[in-house]
Enzyme design. Structure first.
Site, PDB file in Angstrom:
ATOM      1  N   LYS A  15      -2.052  -2.312   7.377  1.00  0.00           N
ATOM      2  CA  LYS A  15      -3.421  -1.892   7.705  1.00  0.00           C
ATOM      3  C   LYS A  15      -3.844  -2.545   9.012  1.00  0.00           C
ATOM      4  CE  LYS A  15      -7.896  -1.241   5.446  1.00  0.00           C
ATOM      5  NZ  LYS A  15      -8.672  -1.490   4.222  1.00  0.00           N
ATOM      6  N   ARG A  20       0.855  -1.182   0.000  1.00  0.00           N
ATOM      7  CA  ARG A  20       0.000   0.000   0.000  1.00  0.00           C
ATOM      8  C   ARG A  20       0.895   1.238   0.000  1.00  0.00           C
ATOM      9  NH1 ARG A  20      -2.202  -3.583   3.899  1.00  0.00           N
ATOM     10  NH2 ARG A  20      -4.294  -4.352   3.368  1.00  0.00           N
ATOM     11  N   TYR A  62      -9.600 -10.835  -7.052  1.00  0.00           N
ATOM     12  CA  TYR A  62      -8.647 -10.837  -8.166  1.00  0.00           C
ATOM     13  C   TYR A  62      -8.908 -11.979  -9.137  1.00  0.00           C
ATOM     14  CZ  TYR A  62      -6.178  -7.337  -5.468  1.00  0.00           C
ATOM     15  OH  TYR A  62      -5.864  -6.203  -4.777  1.00  0.00           O
ATOM     16  N   ARG A 120      -0.406  -2.511  -6.896  1.00  0.00           N
ATOM     17  CA  ARG A 120      -0.766  -3.567  -5.940  1.00  0.00           C
ATOM     18  C   ARG A 120      -1.735  -4.548  -6.589  1.00  0.00           C
ATOM     19  NH1 ARG A 120      -1.257  -4.565  -0.361  1.00  0.00           N
ATOM     20  NH2 ARG A 120      -3.333  -5.133   0.398  1.00  0.00           N
ATOM     21  N   HIS A 125      -4.297  -9.030   3.641  1.00  0.00           N
ATOM     22  CA  HIS A 125      -5.755  -8.997   3.728  1.00  0.00           C
ATOM     23  C   HIS A 125      -6.216  -9.795   4.946  1.00  0.00           C
ATOM     24  CE1 HIS A 125      -6.306  -8.165  -0.858  1.00  0.00           C
ATOM     25  NE2 HIS A 125      -6.144  -7.059  -0.169  1.00  0.00           N
ATOM     26  N   HIS A 167      -2.054   2.273  -6.031  1.00  0.00           N
ATOM     27  CA  HIS A 167      -2.782   1.046  -5.708  1.00  0.00           C
ATOM     28  C   HIS A 167      -2.955   0.145  -6.930  1.00  0.00           C
ATOM     29  CE1 HIS A 167      -4.419  -0.356  -1.931  1.00  0.00           C
ATOM     30  NE2 HIS A 167      -5.416  -0.944  -2.566  1.00  0.00           N
TER      31      HIS A 167
END
Length: 292
Positions: free
Chosen positions: A158, A133, A259, A227, A250, A224
């Site tokens: 995150k 990120r 994805y 990513r 995640h 992003h």
């Protein structure tokens, strides 16, 4: 600093929310207060509804932006001002799931080939090779590149969750060349203007925009997308979802599973059941088409 702002910052700190979340919430509440030119203490449910509708109808804000603003206003009213009416009177907008945008391998190559500045080139390459990120790459330190273990250490991802990700041998060689030339001491990508500070987010976004412009990519390119491109191309190369989930940090694998919907090779590998049907020809070759 107003007493309300000070109290809000204390509540954010007590909940151990990330610096980015705190800054986002405080900025959102500031914009809300400026819109009405009053302190949130003097405003109520109808003002919150009016402001969110203003974001949606007048500013044409994305649903994700409206959700962030709602969360910030909920925090100031429920957590800081201890008012309980918020959830009863302020609806929670439905989150609209969209497919992640991405870049093709050819587009990434064009962007890198068109970038002559080594620092900018290394930033783009690191975004793509690590799927970090923007805040994670921004806060990388020189010591986070562990060439012995061949990992990149993300100190605060995150949710303030640290993780290690695999370090590409090819990227490592380019990072070594970059370090020899620029001699960064602490931050891997330091600010050229502010001594002791990391490169600002807006500078990282600018690097991406300019690289896309040179490469002739017309759509908006932001960090992003690299990513998303890394995750999609890993799927195309045969990596499993769990591996990609850990690399991207995640919490829920359903986020990673998105994805699958943009992986061209996965989509093309799926065989339609129609292809397996043993159908009789509707007419013989050479015969005129039957009239319907």
């Amino acid at each position: 600093m107003t007493p309300l702002r000070s109290r809000m910052l204390e509540e954010l700190q007590l909940r151990n929310l990330s610096e980015i979340t705190a800054q986002t919430y405080v900025s959102s509440v500031e914009r809300y207060a400026r819109y009405f030119n009053k302190s949130p203490q003097k405003l109520g449910a109808e003002h919150v509804r009016e402001y969110l509708l203003h974001l949606m109808n007048d500013n044409k804000a994305m649903p994700s932006t409206v959700l962030v603003n709602r969360a910030a206003l909920r925090f100031v009213y429920v957590c800081t001002l201890k008012q309980k009416w918020f959830d009863e009177y302020i609806p929670h907008p439905k989150r609209i799931r969209t497919l992640p945008g991405t870049l093709s391998a050819e587009e990434v190559t064009r962007m890198l080939d068109g970038t002559q500045n080594r620092k900018h080139w290394t930033i783009l390459a690191t975004f793509y090779a690590t799927a970090l990120r923007i805040s994670e790459l921004q806060h990388l330190k020189v010591n986070d590149i562990d060439s012995k273990r061949m990992v990149v250490h993300v100190r605060e991802g995150k949710g303030r969750i640290p993780r290690d990700i695999a370090l590409s041998p090819a990227l490592l060689e380019h990072l070594r060349s970059y370090v020899r030339q620029y001699r960064p001491k602490d931050w891997l990508f330091p600010s050229p203007d502010k001594v002791g500070s990391a490169l600002e987010e807006r500078s990282l976004r600018y690097v991406c925009r300019q690289a896309a412009k040179r490469a002739g990519i017309k759509r908006r390119v932001h960090p992003h997308l690299f990513r998303h491109a890394c995750a999609t191309h890993m799927l195309d190369a045969g990596a499993d979802l769990r591996t990609i989930q850990v690399m991207l940090g995640h919490a829920d694998i359903s986020t990673t599973a998105r994805y699958l919907q943009v992986s061209i090779q996965r989509l093309q590998a799926v065989r339609s059941p129609f292809d397996a049907l043993q159908l009789k020809p509707i007419h013989k070759p050479g015969d005129p088409e039957p009239q319907s």
